[in-house]
Design a protein around this motif. Sequence first.
Motif, PDB file in Angstrom:
ATOM      1  N   ALA A 193     -18.169   0.634  -7.138  1.00  0.00           N
ATOM      2  CA  ALA A 193     -17.213  -0.233  -6.441  1.00  0.00           C
ATOM      3  C   ALA A 193     -17.971  -1.342  -5.719  1.00  0.00           C
ATOM      4  O   ALA A 193     -18.258  -1.260  -4.537  1.00  0.00           O
ATOM      5  N   SER A 197     -13.155  -4.020  -0.748  1.00  0.00           N
ATOM      6  CA  SER A 197     -11.741  -3.713  -0.942  1.00  0.00           C
ATOM      7  C   SER A 197     -10.932  -3.904   0.339  1.00  0.00           C
ATOM      8  O   SER A 197      -9.932  -3.249   0.550  1.00  0.00           O
ATOM      9  N   ASN A 199      -8.273  -5.186   2.787  1.00  0.00           N
ATOM     10  CA  ASN A 199      -6.961  -5.759   2.537  1.00  0.00           C
ATOM     11  C   ASN A 199      -6.790  -7.025   3.363  1.00  0.00           C
ATOM     12  O   ASN A 199      -6.924  -7.023   4.582  1.00  0.00           O
ATOM     13  N   GLY A 209      -6.193  -7.265  -1.789  1.00  0.00           N
ATOM     14  CA  GLY A 209      -7.539  -7.051  -1.270  1.00  0.00           C
ATOM     15  C   GLY A 209      -8.455  -8.223  -1.520  1.00  0.00           C
ATOM     16  O   GLY A 209      -8.119  -9.156  -2.265  1.00  0.00           O
ATOM     17  N   LYS A 211     -11.028  -8.040  -3.232  1.00  0.00           N
ATOM     18  CA  LYS A 211     -11.449  -8.032  -4.637  1.00  0.00           C
ATOM     19  C   LYS A 211     -10.414  -8.704  -5.524  1.00  0.00           C
ATOM     20  O   LYS A 211     -10.765  -9.340  -6.510  1.00  0.00           O
ATOM     21  N   TYR A 281     -12.950  -4.603 -11.089  1.00  0.00           N
ATOM     22  CA  TYR A 281     -11.690  -4.477 -10.351  1.00  0.00           C
ATOM     23  C   TYR A 281     -11.100  -3.077 -10.514  1.00  0.00           C
ATOM     24  O   TYR A 281     -10.768  -2.401  -9.543  1.00  0.00           O
TER      25      TYR A 281
END
Lengths: 363, 483
Positions: A193, A197, A199, A209, A211, A281
Amino acid sequence: MATMRPSAIRTVPWRLLGQIAVVIFCLLFLTIPFVEMVKAMIADPQLLARQLLIGVTNGAYIALIALGYTLVYGIVELINFAHGDLYMLGAFFSLSLIGAFSLTTETPWSIRAPILIVVLIATMGFTAGLNMLVDRWAYRRLRGVGSRMASLISAIGISFVFQNLGLLWGYLRFPFMNGVMGSNAVAPKSFPALLPSVNLFAGTGVRFGAKDLIVVGVSVVLLIGLYLFVSKTRLGKAMRATAQDRDAAALMGIDVNRTISLAFVLGGALAGASGMLVGLYNGTAVFDMGFTAGLRSFTAAVLGGIGNIVGAMLGGLLIGIISALSDQYISTKWTNAVVFGILVIILVFRPTGLLGDDTVQKA
Amino acid sequence: MNTRIRSSLIGGLFGFAIALISGGFAGILAGLVAGLINGFSVPQAEPLNNRAGAVRQGLVASLIASVLTILGIVIRSVLIDPVIGTPLNITSLLISIIGALILGIPVCVIMCVIRTEPPARERIGLAIVIGIVLVTYPWLDQFLNLRFMNEVIPVLVFILMALGLNIVVGYAGLLDLGYAAFFAIGAYAAGMVSSPHFGISWSFWLAIWVAAAVAALFGLILGSPTLPLRGDYLAIVTLGFGEIVPIAIKNLDKVTINIWNYPLLVDFDFTGGTKGINPINRPWLPVIGEFSPSTPIPWYFLILGIMLISIFFISRLRNSRLGRAWTALREDELAAGAMGINTVNVKLLAFAIGATVSGLAGAFYGSYISAIFPESFRFDVSVMLLCMVILGGLGNMSGVILGGIIIQFADRLFLPQFSTVVQKLIVASGNESLREVNFASDFRLLLFGLTLVLMMILRPQGLVPSGRAARVMPPVKVEVPHD
């Protein structure tokens, strides 16, 4: 190529027959679910907003792949069936590079960001080169001599070869890859990851997010870059000329084969970028993911009007949103069927797509 | 002379590969196959009716093929078998070699003699040889303890489907990428009326007609929206249908239909979802009783019968008014319409008849394995069928059968056997890194893909080109446009 109007000769209104069949089918089976769906959307606007944003993110990567279809179809009128699998290979290549650079979630941002950009560029180069080679070896010698069916069948063959390459890629256990391929070749591969991430809309009940923003941002930059390239540069002008009339373009001194190669290169690069973005993603990549993605993107390209660059972007966005809504309000199981259904409906009612002109279906 | 040596080399290579990969008494079968292929690919001898010359020719050709086959047998028994754990057995090696010679050489000589006959007699002779091989095969298989029967039956099912696809793609020129859907529809239609699923338990002999009819109906339904489309758009739409059908089958296991709060259906299990339909009734015949999965011979003759009947009808259709209309449609739709051909009917009939053949195959297959699952009808089945049609030669039935035999045997017998042998060799060599590679499943896609690409590039008209298909897949002048 002069567009004939076959309907002037035929006595039977084919298109009308097909359209009536589709309309009857839709009325019979789709009216009630559609009403239910709209009710559910109105009932919970927050959920709707969340799904729409997911749709935008999906739409960004679908648009990237769809551009590859549209560029190639616009010039050589070939549905490059292997394009979806090229996207899959892009994901695998980037995952291998991420392993080789031993990027993990621990890597500090000052190192992680530049390396990710390098990986992105390398992936784009890899898929672009691969696409160009395929054009050279498999498609070029069929152009002009064989029928278009021969090229399409060849493209399906390449698609299967790519899928198999993805499958065999899963067996690679080079020490420098740091075991990113896991222990099971066939199983989905997991990406670390690497994207934040956080938000961005925290507290509003809607999720978008950082991302998502990165995926959308990179896609938009690439899309704008492509648009500028095709509309402003000399090479882009050569591409447009070749798409319009290959023979006349050749007479004007444009190297047609090189221009076609360029379309494959550009499309391949975008597919690679898309593969890497989706891998990061969603966090997974699997060797047969190219099939579904390819068909969704092809639908997007047709929806927007195949051969039309802005159309492919618009179509990608629409298909992304439609599939996100279908995931939520119908069922994930049916999403592929919904997308195929849309494809059939567009081809039957308006084969030129939303933004396409009438010269598309040159038979 | 050149072509003769080539044909014996082709036969010999097939024999070599079969003997090398399968081991055991398969070497004898390899001899037979080598002889047959050799005889088939030998050119028509000049002058006709020179029997003595043909016998000489056949002897030379079969000797070359036999040498290759025996080489395969010897390598397999002497070099490979000891490594993978079967000790070298001189007696069985000698039996294999002698058996291969006894079967291979006469078959090849007979074939060569037949090939020198005038065309009418040549055809009858070839038919008789093929008939004898087909009819005696099950017992040969039993006698040699090969256990290939359980693979041969699905091979025939798929060849039957390829013949159906050939109507749509080869005759009418409509590239259909979702053909497996009709297979699924046929299998499910037959399964629904002859299984405990709905409590309807009709006989197989009735269910197979239901399957054919339902498949034909769906051929019409799915064909009608594609009527205005041509070429690659048609291909994509049929591909879409080919994907929608398995998705629908998989998810129609809890159908709830409410019409304005009046529940018409609640959680109605229509297709059995991912569990599929199971068990499906097996055929029953007076003397044989119910067909059982452990004795494949009745199944073999049943599918062979269905196939022969289909071949008969398809070849009659091919030469009928409808068959000529298909050709006209494929060559030039506009001109065909202008000549008064009702293109709508002709197209729809191509879809419907193609679907019918697939429906028959589906009903048989469902009954044979006694269960059907939505996952077995995906895109790769359609592509495999397309491979078979294209490899053999679009629009040519004997070509399609040949292509089907090659692709199917490669997929079902050759690759798995090859995989087992390589696995054992890898284990024996102590190299662990390649151990998990499963050649049977991992190289299938590569096989199909490469077949399609190479055929398109090297020989788009197929191994056995059809005279009439010349314009659709013109022979490629290999002339790469230069930069």
